[in-house]
Design a protein around this motif. Sequence first.
Motif, PDB file in Angstrom:
ATOM      1  N   TYR A   1     -10.141   4.000   9.151  1.00 42.68           N
ATOM      2  CA  TYR A   1     -11.346   4.712   8.744  1.00 42.68           C
ATOM      3  C   TYR A   1     -11.272   6.217   8.975  1.00 42.68           C
ATOM      4  O   TYR A   1     -11.951   6.977   8.277  1.00 42.68           O
ATOM      5  CB  TYR A   1     -12.574   4.142   9.474  1.00 42.68           C
ATOM      6  CG  TYR A   1     -13.109   2.897   8.819  1.00 42.68           C
ATOM      7  CD1 TYR A   1     -13.862   2.977   7.657  1.00 42.68           C
ATOM      8  CD2 TYR A   1     -12.837   1.640   9.337  1.00 42.68           C
ATOM      9  CE1 TYR A   1     -14.344   1.842   7.031  1.00 42.68           C
ATOM     10  CE2 TYR A   1     -13.313   0.494   8.727  1.00 42.68           C
ATOM     11  CZ  TYR A   1     -14.066   0.601   7.578  1.00 42.68           C
ATOM     12  OH  TYR A   1     -14.537  -0.521   6.961  1.00 42.68           O
ATOM     13  N   GLY A   2     -10.468   6.662   9.940  1.00 50.19           N
ATOM     14  CA  GLY A   2     -10.355   8.096  10.195  1.00 50.19           C
ATOM     15  C   GLY A   2      -9.942   8.885   8.962  1.00 50.19           C
ATOM     16  O   GLY A   2     -10.670   9.797   8.519  1.00 50.19           O
ATOM     17  N   PRO A   3      -8.796   8.563   8.347  1.00 52.32           N
ATOM     18  CA  PRO A   3      -8.385   9.279   7.131  1.00 52.32           C
ATOM     19  C   PRO A   3      -9.349   9.111   5.956  1.00 52.32           C
ATOM     20  O   PRO A   3      -9.534  10.037   5.169  1.00 52.32           O
ATOM     21  CB  PRO A   3      -7.022   8.660   6.799  1.00 52.32           C
ATOM     22  CG  PRO A   3      -6.515   8.125   8.104  1.00 52.32           C
ATOM     23  CD  PRO A   3      -7.739   7.662   8.830  1.00 52.32           C
ATOM     24  N   VAL A   4      -9.973   7.919   5.828  1.00 49.99           N
ATOM     25  CA  VAL A   4     -10.918   7.694   4.724  1.00 49.99           C
ATOM     26  C   VAL A   4     -12.083   8.670   4.811  1.00 49.99           C
ATOM     27  O   VAL A   4     -12.506   9.264   3.812  1.00 49.99           O
ATOM     28  CB  VAL A   4     -11.432   6.231   4.743  1.00 49.99           C
ATOM     29  CG1 VAL A   4     -12.595   6.062   3.769  1.00 49.99           C
ATOM     30  CG2 VAL A   4     -10.311   5.269   4.381  1.00 49.99           C
TER      31      VAL A   4
ATOM     32  N   VAL B   1       1.698   6.447   7.534  1.00 47.02           N
ATOM     33  CA  VAL B   1       1.788   6.252   8.983  1.00 47.02           C
ATOM     34  C   VAL B   1       1.076   4.972   9.445  1.00 47.02           C
ATOM     35  O   VAL B   1       1.675   4.148  10.149  1.00 47.02           O
ATOM     36  CB  VAL B   1       1.229   7.478   9.737  1.00 47.02           C
ATOM     37  CG1 VAL B   1       1.272   7.253  11.247  1.00 47.02           C
ATOM     38  CG2 VAL B   1       2.023   8.732   9.361  1.00 47.02           C
ATOM     39  N   ALA B   2      -0.181   4.798   9.052  1.00 48.26           N
ATOM     40  CA  ALA B   2      -0.969   3.645   9.527  1.00 48.26           C
ATOM     41  C   ALA B   2      -0.320   2.295   9.204  1.00 48.26           C
ATOM     42  O   ALA B   2      -0.252   1.421  10.080  1.00 48.26           O
ATOM     43  CB  ALA B   2      -2.385   3.714   8.970  1.00 48.26           C
ATOM     44  N   PRO B   3       0.187   2.060   7.967  1.00 49.58           N
ATOM     45  CA  PRO B   3       0.825   0.765   7.687  1.00 49.58           C
ATOM     46  C   PRO B   3       2.052   0.486   8.547  1.00 49.58           C
ATOM     47  O   PRO B   3       2.384  -0.676   8.801  1.00 49.58           O
ATOM     48  CB  PRO B   3       1.217   0.876   6.204  1.00 49.58           C
ATOM     49  CG  PRO B   3       0.283   1.883   5.636  1.00 49.58           C
ATOM     50  CD  PRO B   3       0.077   2.877   6.736  1.00 49.58           C
ATOM     51  N   SER B   4       2.737   1.550   8.997  1.00 47.45           N
ATOM     52  CA  SER B   4       3.916   1.340   9.842  1.00 47.45           C
ATOM     53  C   SER B   4       3.534   1.035  11.287  1.00 47.45           C
ATOM     54  O   SER B   4       4.323   0.444  12.028  1.00 47.45           O
ATOM     55  CB  SER B   4       4.814   2.581   9.801  1.00 47.45           C
ATOM     56  OG  SER B   4       4.196   3.675  10.448  1.00 47.45           O
ATOM     57  N   LEU B   5       2.332   1.448  11.695  1.00 47.56           N
ATOM     58  CA  LEU B   5       1.904   1.237  13.076  1.00 47.56           C
ATOM     59  C   LEU B   5       1.268  -0.134  13.303  1.00 47.56           C
ATOM     60  O   LEU B   5       1.290  -0.648  14.418  1.00 47.56           O
ATOM     61  CB  LEU B   5       0.905   2.332  13.489  1.00 47.56           C
ATOM     62  CG  LEU B   5       1.449   3.765  13.544  1.00 47.56           C
ATOM     63  CD1 LEU B   5       0.339   4.732  13.956  1.00 47.56           C
ATOM     64  CD2 LEU B   5       2.621   3.863  14.503  1.00 47.56           C
ATOM     65  N   ASN B   6       0.710  -0.715  12.247  1.00 49.53           N
ATOM     66  CA  ASN B   6       0.025  -2.001  12.409  1.00 49.53           C
ATOM     67  C   ASN B   6       0.919  -3.100  12.997  1.00 49.53           C
ATOM     68  O   ASN B   6       0.481  -3.841  13.882  1.00 49.53           O
ATOM     69  CB  ASN B   6      -0.579  -2.458  11.079  1.00 49.53           C
ATOM     70  CG  ASN B   6      -1.924  -1.812  10.812  1.00 49.53           C
ATOM     71  OD1 ASN B   6      -2.587  -1.325  11.730  1.00 49.53           O
ATOM     72  ND2 ASN B   6      -2.338  -1.797   9.563  1.00 49.53           N
TER      73      ASN B   6
ATOM     74  N   PHE C   1       0.810  -1.217   0.000  1.00 47.57           N
ATOM     75  CA  PHE C   1       0.000   0.000   0.000  1.00 47.57           C
ATOM     76  C   PHE C   1       0.852   1.280   0.000  1.00 47.57           C
ATOM     77  O   PHE C   1       0.660   2.151  -0.859  1.00 47.57           O
ATOM     78  CB  PHE C   1      -0.969  -0.028   1.181  1.00 47.57           C
ATOM     79  CG  PHE C   1      -2.054   1.001   1.116  1.00 47.57           C
ATOM     80  CD1 PHE C   1      -2.772   1.194  -0.052  1.00 47.57           C
ATOM     81  CD2 PHE C   1      -2.372   1.777   2.218  1.00 47.57           C
ATOM     82  CE1 PHE C   1      -3.785   2.142  -0.131  1.00 47.57           C
ATOM     83  CE2 PHE C   1      -3.371   2.727   2.162  1.00 47.57           C
ATOM     84  CZ  PHE C   1      -4.086   2.915   0.986  1.00 47.57           C
ATOM     85  N   PRO C   2       1.808   1.451   0.918  1.00 52.87           N
ATOM     86  CA  PRO C   2       2.634   2.662   0.854  1.00 52.87           C
ATOM     87  C   PRO C   2       3.583   2.678  -0.340  1.00 52.87           C
ATOM     88  O   PRO C   2       4.053   3.744  -0.750  1.00 52.87           O
ATOM     89  CB  PRO C   2       3.412   2.646   2.176  1.00 52.87           C
ATOM     90  CG  PRO C   2       3.432   1.218   2.596  1.00 52.87           C
ATOM     91  CD  PRO C   2       2.136   0.638   2.108  1.00 52.87           C
ATOM     92  N   SER C   3       3.857   1.491  -0.906  1.00 45.69           N
ATOM     93  CA  SER C   3       4.758   1.421  -2.058  1.00 45.69           C
ATOM     94  C   SER C   3       4.127   2.006  -3.323  1.00 45.69           C
ATOM     95  O   SER C   3       4.824   2.256  -4.308  1.00 45.69           O
ATOM     96  CB  SER C   3       5.171  -0.030  -2.317  1.00 45.69           C
ATOM     97  OG  SER C   3       5.841  -0.574  -1.196  1.00 45.69           O
TER      98      SER C   3
ATOM     99  N   VAL D   1      -1.306  11.162   4.016  1.00 49.82           N
ATOM    100  CA  VAL D   1      -0.053  10.739   4.653  1.00 49.82           C
ATOM    101  C   VAL D   1      -0.351   9.768   5.790  1.00 49.82           C
ATOM    102  O   VAL D   1       0.310   8.729   5.940  1.00 49.82           O
ATOM    103  CB  VAL D   1       0.735  11.956   5.179  1.00 49.82           C
ATOM    104  CG1 VAL D   1       1.885  11.523   6.089  1.00 49.82           C
ATOM    105  CG2 VAL D   1       1.279  12.774   4.011  1.00 49.82           C
ATOM    106  N   LEU D   2      -1.354  10.089   6.602  1.00 49.98           N
ATOM    107  CA  LEU D   2      -1.741   9.193   7.701  1.00 49.98           C
ATOM    108  C   LEU D   2      -2.187   7.844   7.162  1.00 49.98           C
ATOM    109  O   LEU D   2      -1.820   6.792   7.708  1.00 49.98           O
ATOM    110  CB  LEU D   2      -2.882   9.824   8.516  1.00 49.98           C
ATOM    111  CG  LEU D   2      -2.529  11.055   9.354  1.00 49.98           C
ATOM    112  CD1 LEU D   2      -3.784  11.650   9.975  1.00 49.98           C
ATOM    113  CD2 LEU D   2      -1.519  10.701  10.439  1.00 49.98           C
ATOM    114  N   ASN D   3      -2.961   7.869   6.084  1.00 48.63           N
ATOM    115  CA  ASN D   3      -3.511   6.636   5.524  1.00 48.63           C
ATOM    116  C   ASN D   3      -2.463   5.816   4.789  1.00 48.63           C
ATOM    117  O   ASN D   3      -2.396   4.593   4.938  1.00 48.63           O
ATOM    118  CB  ASN D   3      -4.659   6.996   4.567  1.00 48.63           C
ATOM    119  CG  ASN D   3      -5.483   5.788   4.177  1.00 48.63           C
ATOM    120  OD1 ASN D   3      -5.707   4.891   4.972  1.00 48.63           O
ATOM    121  ND2 ASN D   3      -5.953   5.765   2.949  1.00 48.63           N
ATOM    122  N   ASN D   4      -1.613   6.497   3.989  1.00 48.70           N
ATOM    123  CA  ASN D   4      -0.649   5.806   3.126  1.00 48.70           C
ATOM    124  C   ASN D   4       0.642   5.426   3.833  1.00 48.70           C
ATOM    125  O   ASN D   4       1.222   4.373   3.546  1.00 48.70           O
ATOM    126  CB  ASN D   4      -0.265   6.694   1.929  1.00 48.70           C
ATOM    127  CG  ASN D   4      -1.402   6.886   0.960  1.00 48.70           C
ATOM    128  OD1 ASN D   4      -2.555   6.686   1.309  1.00 48.70           O
ATOM    129  ND2 ASN D   4      -1.080   7.291  -0.243  1.00 48.70           N
TER     130      ASN D   4
END
Length: 307
Positions: free
Chosen positions: A250-253, A277-282, A71-73, A272-275
């Motif tokens: 869902y927040g950024p969406v 930050v979130a994938p790195s926190l999971n 996803f971030p890629s 930025v949060l969706n693409n």
Amino acid sequence: MRNHTPVTEFLLMGIPHTQGLEHALFVFFLAFYLLTLVGNLLILLATLTSSNLHTPMYFFLGNLSVLDIFFPSVSSPKMMLYLLGQSRTISYQGCTCQLFFYHFLGCTECFLYTVMAYDRFAAICHPLWYTAIMNPRVCAILTLSTWMGSSVHASVLTFLVFKLPYYGPKEVGNFFCDIPVVLPLACADTSLAHRVSVTNVGVVALLCFLLVLTSYTCIVISILRISSSEGRHRAFSTCSAHLTSVLLFYGPVVLIYLRPASSPWLDSVAQVLNNIVAPSLNPLIYSLRNKDVKLALRKALIHGVHT
């Protein structure tokens, strides 16, 4: 005389109001991107090598890690290149691919969170029937359905956006190609594409969110019926990681697609949060409080060092 030469490339304008911060942003995005890759690869390593994690919950977690790698890629490598001073241009085909894969992977993640909520519902509300409900065949069908359904969703959106003519301007007001910033550049009536995209994204997100909410309502009711406090705590702990990830997703969406008024800067922050930050926190969310994952990782790493 109006120019009717089709656009062959677009210009990514980046995050609004960040001129002069390119090097700081590059360090920021590179750190999060590397954290995303390492963290999710470690989760994959744990789920693949540990027989104790060969269960439906960790099977879906492995799928989530794959999504969080890709996803971030979709946007990060191109963005980091132009932050280093390279060209901001992206080809027409590259822009099309970005939009398709962003919605394909994002929709797959949305569906997957719904499936993971159903898995927790089956485990907590019907523990005696859990292995029969979530057998390997069902898990495979659910996973395949999420990927296929998302492919249809992304294909429809991409077709509607790029069947329109683009003669210029070609400045994309974000750091990657997405519907809200590409569609205004079309040189034709965009009302159909706009209505379908907002409805499509809104319906998918709302339906999945309602299914997740329904699952967790049933889960909370079942947990409150557990007599021992230890049992309630253990049941809540198995769901807390998933619920945290759902809220981060869902927040950024909601900010990007379901707000009545658009703000370019706020949209970029939400992206930025969706693409990024979130994938790195999971991986942190699913491993910090999960003894099984930490033990599997420790064993896999020790085994790797000794071999």
